[in-house]
Structure formats: C-alpha cells, structure tokens
Write a protein that holds these residues in place. Structure first.
Motif, short mmCIF file in Angstrom:
data_model
loop_
_atom_site.label_atom_id
_atom_site.label_comp_id
_atom_site.label_asym_id
_atom_site.label_seq_id
_atom_site.Cartn_x
_atom_site.Cartn_y
_atom_site.Cartn_z
N GLU A 50 10.29 5.29 -13.87
CA GLU A 50 11.18 4.70 -12.89
C GLU A 50 10.45 3.55 -12.19
OE1 GLU A 50 14.06 5.99 -9.18
OE2 GLU A 50 13.61 7.41 -10.77
N PRO A 51 10.60 2.32 -12.67
CA PRO A 51 9.75 1.20 -12.21
C PRO A 51 9.96 0.82 -10.76
CG PRO A 51 11.47 0.41 -13.69
CD PRO A 51 11.50 1.91 -13.75
N ARG A 52 11.18 0.94 -10.24
CA ARG A 52 11.40 0.56 -8.86
C ARG A 52 10.63 1.47 -7.91
NH1 ARG A 52 15.62 2.59 -5.67
NH2 ARG A 52 15.82 1.53 -3.66
N GLY A 53 10.77 2.78 -8.11
CA GLY A 53 10.02 3.71 -7.28
C GLY A 53 8.52 3.53 -7.44
N GLU A 54 8.09 3.26 -8.67
CA GLU A 54 6.67 3.03 -8.93
C GLU A 54 6.17 1.83 -8.14
OE1 GLU A 54 3.82 1.71 -12.67
OE2 GLU A 54 5.71 2.74 -13.07
N ALA A 55 6.91 0.73 -8.17
CA ALA A 55 6.48 -0.48 -7.48
C ALA A 55 6.44 -0.26 -5.96
CB ALA A 55 7.41 -1.64 -7.82
N LEU A 56 7.44 0.42 -5.42
CA LEU A 56 7.46 0.64 -3.98
C LEU A 56 6.37 1.60 -3.54
CD1 LEU A 56 11.33 0.78 -3.41
CD2 LEU A 56 9.77 -1.14 -3.06
N SER A 57 6.03 2.56 -4.40
CA SER A 57 4.90 3.44 -4.09
C SER A 57 3.59 2.66 -4.13
CB SER A 57 4.85 4.60 -5.09
OG SER A 57 6.00 5.40 -5.00
N ARG A 58 3.48 1.75 -5.08
CA ARG A 58 2.29 0.91 -5.15
C ARG A 58 2.13 0.08 -3.88
NH1 ARG A 58 2.48 -2.93 -10.02
NH2 ARG A 58 0.59 -3.71 -8.98
N LEU A 59 3.24 -0.42 -3.35
CA LEU A 59 3.17 -1.21 -2.13
C LEU A 59 2.64 -0.37 -0.97
CD1 LEU A 59 3.71 -3.79 -0.53
CD2 LEU A 59 6.04 -2.97 -0.16
N GLY A 60 3.21 0.83 -0.81
CA GLY A 60 2.73 1.71 0.25
C GLY A 60 1.27 2.06 0.07
N LEU A 61 0.88 2.30 -1.17
CA LEU A 61 -0.51 2.64 -1.46
C LEU A 61 -1.43 1.47 -1.14
CD1 LEU A 61 -2.59 4.62 -2.57
CD2 LEU A 61 -2.01 3.84 -4.88
N ALA A 62 -1.01 0.25 -1.51
CA ALA A 62 -1.82 -0.93 -1.24
C ALA A 62 -2.04 -1.11 0.26
CB ALA A 62 -1.16 -2.17 -1.84
N LYS A 63 -0.98 -0.91 1.04
CA LYS A 63 -1.09 -1.05 2.49
C LYS A 63 -2.00 0.03 3.08
CE LYS A 63 2.86 -1.76 4.58
NZ LYS A 63 4.31 -1.61 4.89
N SER A 64 -1.87 1.25 2.58
CA SER A 64 -2.71 2.34 3.07
C SER A 64 -4.18 2.08 2.77
CB SER A 64 -2.28 3.67 2.45
OG SER A 64 -0.96 4.00 2.81
N LEU A 65 -4.44 1.66 1.53
CA LEU A 65 -5.83 1.36 1.15
C LEU A 65 -6.40 0.23 1.98
CD1 LEU A 65 -5.54 1.71 -2.74
CD2 LEU A 65 -6.74 3.25 -1.17
N ALA A 66 -5.58 -0.77 2.28
CA ALA A 66 -6.04 -1.87 3.12
C ALA A 66 -6.43 -1.36 4.50
CB ALA A 66 -4.96 -2.94 3.22
N ARG A 67 -5.62 -0.48 5.05
CA ARG A 67 -5.92 0.10 6.37
C ARG A 67 -7.19 0.96 6.33
NH1 ARG A 67 -3.29 -2.59 10.39
NH2 ARG A 67 -1.01 -2.58 10.09
N LEU A 68 -7.49 1.48 5.16
CA LEU A 68 -8.68 2.33 5.01
C LEU A 68 -9.92 1.55 4.60
CD1 LEU A 68 -6.92 5.35 3.28
CD2 LEU A 68 -7.90 5.33 5.57
N GLY A 69 -9.80 0.20 4.60
CA GLY A 69 -10.98 -0.62 4.38
C GLY A 69 -11.10 -1.32 3.05
N ARG A 70 -10.06 -1.30 2.25
CA ARG A 70 -10.12 -1.98 0.96
C ARG A 70 -10.34 -3.47 1.15
NH1 ARG A 70 -5.12 -2.24 -3.41
NH2 ARG A 70 -6.35 -2.52 -5.31
N ASP A 71 -11.04 -4.09 0.22
CA ASP A 71 -11.31 -5.52 0.27
C ASP A 71 -10.01 -6.32 0.34
OD1 ASP A 71 -13.25 -7.91 -0.27
OD2 ASP A 71 -11.67 -8.11 -1.78
N SER A 72 -9.94 -7.31 1.23
CA SER A 72 -8.71 -8.07 1.43
C SER A 72 -8.31 -8.86 0.19
CB SER A 72 -8.84 -9.00 2.63
OG SER A 72 -9.88 -9.93 2.43
N GLY A 73 -9.29 -9.32 -0.56
CA GLY A 73 -8.98 -10.04 -1.79
C GLY A 73 -8.30 -9.15 -2.81
N GLU A 74 -8.75 -7.91 -2.93
CA GLU A 74 -8.11 -6.97 -3.84
C GLU A 74 -6.68 -6.66 -3.40
OE1 GLU A 74 -10.48 -3.50 -4.24
OE2 GLU A 74 -12.24 -4.55 -5.01
N THR A 75 -6.51 -6.53 -2.09
CA THR A 75 -5.17 -6.26 -1.57
C THR A 75 -4.24 -7.44 -1.83
OG1 THR A 75 -6.06 -4.84 0.17
CG2 THR A 75 -3.84 -5.70 0.50
#
Length: 355
Positions: free
Chosen positions: A283-308
């Motif tokens: 289900e690509p739509r749900g997958e993409a939206l989950s990826r977005l939430g995951l990307a934002k969470s990882l950014a808040r947890l210190g992920r490199d801004s370039g990777e985000t």
C-alpha cells in the motif's frame, strides 16, 4: 432511522455473512462457495462468490490474490451476462487500484462500474462506485470537485436509511474539514458517524470514526491520552476483524499523536511498525506517509539534516508518482517545522499527511 448495517458485496450464497464477519471467515466461506459454483457450472454464482473472495483478499492486504480474484469474478459475470455482477467486480478492482496507489486506473474502473450499475438498474453498486470515485478524489486532495459528490451521496444514504454509506460519507466530509483546519466541524461529523455506526453495528465504520476523533482530539485539544484511548478501542476491532489496512493506519495515527506530544522515540517505533505493515500489503500511500512521520521523528531525535532533506525530497517524488496533489505543501511544512531549508527538490504530489 437507520437499519442494521449490511454488506452488499457478500452476495449469492454468502448473503448470510455479516458486515462484521472476520475476513478470514469471509475468505473461507467465499472460497468454499466459489469451488462449489465452479463444479456446478454456475458462472453467475462463481462471479458473486469470487467477489467476496476478492474483497477479503484485498482487505487482508493480499494484493496479487485480490487482483486475480476480481478479474476472475468479472470474467464469470460476463459469461453469465450479469451486468450487476460485472459492475461489482469492477468496483472491487477499482477499490484495489486505489489501495495500490494506481489512482488513474481506480477512477477508470470505478467510473465503468458506476455506468454499468446505472444501466443495469443496480443502485447499490452505482452508489458504491460513485463513493469510490469521491474517495479517490478526496485522497488526491481535489476537495472542491468531490465535496459536492460526498454531500450528494450522504443525502441519498440518509434518505434510504443506509447506515454504512451514511457513516462513510460523514467520515469523508469530516476528513476534508479536518484537513482544511475546521476541527470543530470535523469533530462533530466524526462523532455523528461513530454514533450511527455503533447503533447500526458497523464495527469497521466505527473503528475508522474513532480514529478520526482521535486525530482531532490530538491536534485540536492536545489531549494525548484521550486520543490514545480512542485508538486502542479502534485497534481492538481491527484485530478482531483482521482489518489489516485499517490497523496499519491506526498505528500510523498513533505515531502522529505521539509525535505531536513530543514523544519522538515512541512515535518512531509506531511509524516503523506501520511502515512494515504497509509494505507487507503493498500500500504505497500509507507507506509514504509513514516514511514522512518516521523522517520527522528521526530528525527530532538527532538525524543529520542533510539525510532528512534527501528523504523529504525523495518522498515528494514518490507522492507525486502516486498521483496526489499536495505534497509540496506537506513537505514544505515538514521543512519549516524542522528548520531544514527546502532546496526545491520536493515536488508536488500528496494529501492527508496526518490521516
């Protein structure tokens, strides 16, 4: 006054199945009837039993099996010269196409189903197909075009006392109000849909309504614990009925609620869980939206801004390929929220980031 919810997609010898029957039970009964109809040489019954099989497979997230099943149902219906059964098979195929993110194909199949249902005098499949078209447009973010269709279908459902379709229309209209910032109106509509679904014993519709209420309670009121309680109640239904897609969206919403409350590590775990579930069911739509939430969470947890930034750009392209319309706004909000410059790589394409 609304009667008890029923499932018109369970036809022929399967009309005794309830709207709340577990999908594994539906699949077992549908397969048994399908084989019996094949042995008896009854293509009409093959088509109608096959429809239940296709819908059970789709809702269980078994995309390839569902694709084969709806096409076989259509071929049998055509052999039987049963226009209504042909329309229902096309409806199932169009709904599957939307689930897979093939939105142009979904519109084409659903329009064919609506036209065939109208010609054949089957107002139920016509209504379901028009509802599918409306939902496809809503997912794309084309609210102006499909808002009126939602209201029309709601009026028809209310007039006929069809609880299940009333609940669907109310939830769709509520989602559009939620996405455009009218949280009070969205809450009222989700609440009404939950009440109607509960009275009509429509457990699937009730679970989706609770999810909508949880979203509004979280974003409008900041009431994290109440939102999580509503999602837990909905999850119980999803697990009991084996509603794979609804369960994955429930988990993604739980991630949204936790993210909004600043519980980023917990949110990350929920987004990862939802992402795995969506990938398993293709289900690509749900997958993409989950990826977005995951990307934002990882950014808040210190992920490199370039990777985000690279992840956000890739997501925008993915959402554009799906055929949605508001990814630039969605991704731009993420850039702004996280303080990461938008390089312009994030192109248009999606809606319902927080659905």
């Amino acid at each position: 006054m609304y009667g008890k919810a029923f499932a018109p997609e369970y036809q022929g010898a399967l009309t005794t199945l309830s709207v709340n029957s577990s999908l594994t039970d539906v699949l077992a009964a549908g397969t048994e009837q399908l084989r019996a109809a094949e042995r008896a040489g009854k293509p009409g019954e093959v088509a109608r039993s096959g429809l239940a099989v296709a819908e059970a497979q789709r809702r269980l997230g078994r995309v390839a099996d569902a694709d084969r099943a709806w096409k076989a149902s259509y071929r049998a219906a055509r052999e039987a010269e049963d226009a209504g059964a042909m329309a229902w098979a096309l409806w199932s195929g169009g709904t599957l196409a939307r689930q897979r993110g093939a939105l142009p194909l979904a519109r084409r199949l659903l329009q064919l189903a609506a036209d065939l249902g109208e010609r054949g005098g089957d107002i139920v499949v016509r209504g379901y197909s028009l509802a599918g078209l409306a939902e496809t447009g809503r997912i794309q973010g084309d609210y102006e075009a499909v808002g009126r269709l939602h209201e029309q279908l709601l009026a028809e459902a209310r007039r006929r006392g069809e609880a299940r379709h009333t609940v669907w229309a109310l939830e769709g209209i509520a989602q559009m109000h939620r996405n455009t910032g009218d949280y009070d109106r969205a809450y009222d509509l989700f609440e009404e849909s939950a009440e109607i679904a509960a009275r009509a014993d429509d457990r699937r519709g009730h679970a989706w309504a609770l999810r909508g209420l949880a979203d509004v309670v979280s974003v409008r009121d900041g009431d994290t614990e109440r939102a999580l309680e509503l999602l837990s109640e909905a999850e119980t239904t999803c697990l009991a009925m084996r509603l794979s897609s609804a369960l994955a969206y429930n988990h993604k919403m739980r991630g949204n609620v936790l993210y909004r409350s600043g519980r980023y590590a917990e949110a990350r775990a929920l987004y990862e869980q939802a992402l795995a579930e969506f990938r398993e069911m293709s289900e690509p739509r749900g997958e993409a939206l989950s990826r977005l939430g995951l990307a934002k969470s990882l950014a808040r947890l210190g992920r490199d801004s370039g990777e985000t930034a690279a992840e956000l750009a890739d997501l925008a392209g993915t959402l554009e390929r799906i055929g949605l319309q508001h990814a630039r706004k969605m991704v731009a909000r993420a850039h702004e929220e996280l303080g990461i410059p938008d390089t312009g790589l994030a192109l248009a394409g999606a809606t319902e980031a927080t659905r």
